[in-house]
Design a protein around this motif. Structure first.
Motif, PDB file in Angstrom:
ATOM      1  N   LEU A 170     -10.232   9.244   0.382  1.00 41.59           N
ATOM      2  CA  LEU A 170     -10.798   9.484  -0.945  1.00 41.59           C
ATOM      3  C   LEU A 170     -10.039  10.569  -1.709  1.00 41.59           C
ATOM      4  O   LEU A 170      -9.949  10.528  -2.938  1.00 41.59           O
ATOM      5  CB  LEU A 170     -12.282   9.843  -0.838  1.00 41.59           C
ATOM      6  N   ASP A 171      -9.474  11.538  -0.997  1.00 41.90           N
ATOM      7  CA  ASP A 171      -8.716  12.623  -1.639  1.00 41.90           C
ATOM      8  C   ASP A 171      -7.265  12.256  -1.910  1.00 41.90           C
ATOM      9  O   ASP A 171      -6.552  12.973  -2.606  1.00 41.90           O
ATOM     10  CB  ASP A 171      -8.731  13.876  -0.756  1.00 41.90           C
ATOM     11  N   GLU A 172      -6.838  11.141  -1.362  1.00 44.13           N
ATOM     12  CA  GLU A 172      -5.435  10.756  -1.366  1.00 44.13           C
ATOM     13  C   GLU A 172      -4.777  10.815  -2.749  1.00 44.13           C
ATOM     14  O   GLU A 172      -3.679  11.323  -2.904  1.00 44.13           O
ATOM     15  CB  GLU A 172      -5.355   9.336  -0.808  1.00 44.13           C
ATOM     16  N   PHE A 173      -5.417  10.262  -3.735  1.00 44.71           N
ATOM     17  CA  PHE A 173      -4.827  10.224  -5.071  1.00 44.71           C
ATOM     18  C   PHE A 173      -5.457  11.263  -5.993  1.00 44.71           C
ATOM     19  O   PHE A 173      -5.312  11.182  -7.194  1.00 44.71           O
ATOM     20  CB  PHE A 173      -4.977   8.829  -5.686  1.00 44.71           C
ATOM     21  N   ASP A 174      -6.134  12.239  -5.449  1.00 51.82           N
ATOM     22  CA  ASP A 174      -6.791  13.250  -6.257  1.00 51.82           C
ATOM     23  C   ASP A 174      -5.880  14.464  -6.405  1.00 51.82           C
ATOM     24  O   ASP A 174      -6.279  15.591  -6.173  1.00 51.82           O
ATOM     25  CB  ASP A 174      -8.130  13.642  -5.621  1.00 51.82           C
ATOM     26  N   ASP A 175      -4.634  14.244  -6.755  1.00 52.42           N
ATOM     27  CA  ASP A 175      -3.658  15.318  -6.917  1.00 52.42           C
ATOM     28  C   ASP A 175      -3.514  15.612  -8.414  1.00 52.42           C
ATOM     29  O   ASP A 175      -2.874  14.859  -9.147  1.00 52.42           O
ATOM     30  CB  ASP A 175      -2.324  14.911  -6.306  1.00 52.42           C
ATOM     31  N   GLN A 176      -4.107  16.710  -8.843  1.00 52.80           N
ATOM     32  CA  GLN A 176      -4.102  17.088 -10.256  1.00 52.80           C
ATOM     33  C   GLN A 176      -2.685  17.248 -10.813  1.00 52.80           C
ATOM     34  O   GLN A 176      -2.448  17.001 -11.985  1.00 52.80           O
ATOM     35  CB  GLN A 176      -4.891  18.387 -10.451  1.00 52.80           C
ATOM     36  N   SER A 177      -1.715  17.629  -9.971  1.00 50.88           N
ATOM     37  CA  SER A 177      -0.356  17.856 -10.453  1.00 50.88           C
ATOM     38  C   SER A 177       0.339  16.559 -10.871  1.00 50.88           C
ATOM     39  O   SER A 177       1.358  16.597 -11.560  1.00 50.88           O
ATOM     40  CB  SER A 177       0.487  18.561  -9.387  1.00 50.88           C
ATOM     41  N   LEU A 178      -0.201  15.406 -10.470  1.00 50.63           N
ATOM     42  CA  LEU A 178       0.414  14.126 -10.827  1.00 50.63           C
ATOM     43  C   LEU A 178      -0.230  13.481 -12.052  1.00 50.63           C
ATOM     44  O   LEU A 178       0.309  12.524 -12.607  1.00 50.63           O
ATOM     45  CB  LEU A 178       0.345  13.162  -9.641  1.00 50.63           C
ATOM     46  N   GLU A 179      -1.367  14.006 -12.481  1.00 50.24           N
ATOM     47  CA  GLU A 179      -2.071  13.444 -13.640  1.00 50.24           C
ATOM     48  C   GLU A 179      -1.197  13.522 -14.892  1.00 50.24           C
ATOM     49  O   GLU A 179      -0.555  14.536 -15.152  1.00 50.24           O
ATOM     50  CB  GLU A 179      -3.376  14.199 -13.900  1.00 50.24           C
ATOM     51  N   GLY A 180      -1.174  12.448 -15.642  1.00 56.94           N
ATOM     52  CA  GLY A 180      -0.463  12.415 -16.913  1.00 56.94           C
ATOM     53  C   GLY A 180       1.044  12.331 -16.816  1.00 56.94           C
ATOM     54  O   GLY A 180       1.735  12.427 -17.821  1.00 56.94           O
ATOM     55  N   ARG A 181       1.579  12.159 -15.629  1.00 57.53           N
ATOM     56  CA  ARG A 181       3.032  12.081 -15.448  1.00 57.53           C
ATOM     57  C   ARG A 181       3.442  10.646 -15.141  1.00 57.53           C
ATOM     58  O   ARG A 181       2.676   9.869 -14.602  1.00 57.53           O
ATOM     59  CB  ARG A 181       3.458  12.990 -14.301  1.00 57.53           C
ATOM     60  N   GLN A 182       4.663  10.322 -15.486  1.00 56.69           N
ATOM     61  CA  GLN A 182       5.242   9.030 -15.124  1.00 56.69           C
ATOM     62  C   GLN A 182       5.692   9.129 -13.669  1.00 56.69           C
ATOM     63  O   GLN A 182       6.400  10.061 -13.291  1.00 56.69           O
ATOM     64  CB  GLN A 182       6.416   8.680 -16.040  1.00 56.69           C
ATOM     65  N   LEU A 183       5.260   8.179 -12.838  1.00 59.24           N
ATOM     66  CA  LEU A 183       5.515   8.241 -11.405  1.00 59.24           C
ATOM     67  C   LEU A 183       6.229   6.998 -10.904  1.00 59.24           C
ATOM     68  O   LEU A 183       6.128   5.926 -11.501  1.00 59.24           O
ATOM     69  CB  LEU A 183       4.189   8.372 -10.649  1.00 59.24           C
ATOM     70  N   MET A 184       6.918   7.165  -9.795  1.00 63.50           N
ATOM     71  CA  MET A 184       7.491   6.046  -9.067  1.00 63.50           C
ATOM     72  C   MET A 184       6.902   6.097  -7.667  1.00 63.50           C
ATOM     73  O   MET A 184       6.694   7.175  -7.111  1.00 63.50           O
ATOM     74  CB  MET A 184       9.011   6.127  -8.985  1.00 63.50           C
TER      75      MET A 184
END
Length: 139
Positions: A40-54
């Protein structure tokens, strides 16, 4: 604490029990609670919010266990705006490896990974996520 009933193959239950014993857990319930929190915490990384990711997503499944290969193709088409590339190969005697390269927002990538994980017959899913910020790209 509520009790939740979960069905799983006997072999997996045995692995849970062995893992609990070897790693100091009080039992399989504690292992499952810990794993559930991690998932459940896996994608709860605030530092990745709003960024373009690969992301790269590696999927393993037994090709004899039904329609997994067809479902991977359907996922490829359903998420065509996020899936940049897809590779399929055979590994060992009975297994297939599916590799997805994704590009998009955290929400879009987590939706694709969640859909893949929820596919019946998928045995393992591993992935890595990398921000695609301009300052990280070298010309």
């Amino acid at each position: 604490m509520p009790i939740v009933s979960v069905s799983m193959p006997e072999e997996l239950v045995e692995c849970l029990d062995q893992f609990a014993e070897e790693n100091g857990y009080s039992g399989r319930s504690e292992v499952i609670r810990d794993a559930s929190r991690e998932l459940l915490d896996e994608f709860d990384d605030q530092s990745l919010e709003g960024r373009q990711l690969m992301a790269t997503v590696t999927v393993m499944f037994d090709y004899q266990t039904g329609s997994v290969e067809r479902e991977m193709m359907e996922i490829r088409h359903e998420f065509d705006g996020v899936v940049e590339s897809n590779f399929h190969t055979h590994v060992g005697d009975n297994f297939c490896l599916e590799l997805f390269v994704l590009e998009g927002s955290l929400e879009a990538i987590s939706t694709v990974v969640g859909t893949i994980r929820a596919t019946k017959g998928v045995q393992t899913v591993s992935y890595s996520v990398v921000p695609m910020d301009d300052d990280l790209l070298v010309e």
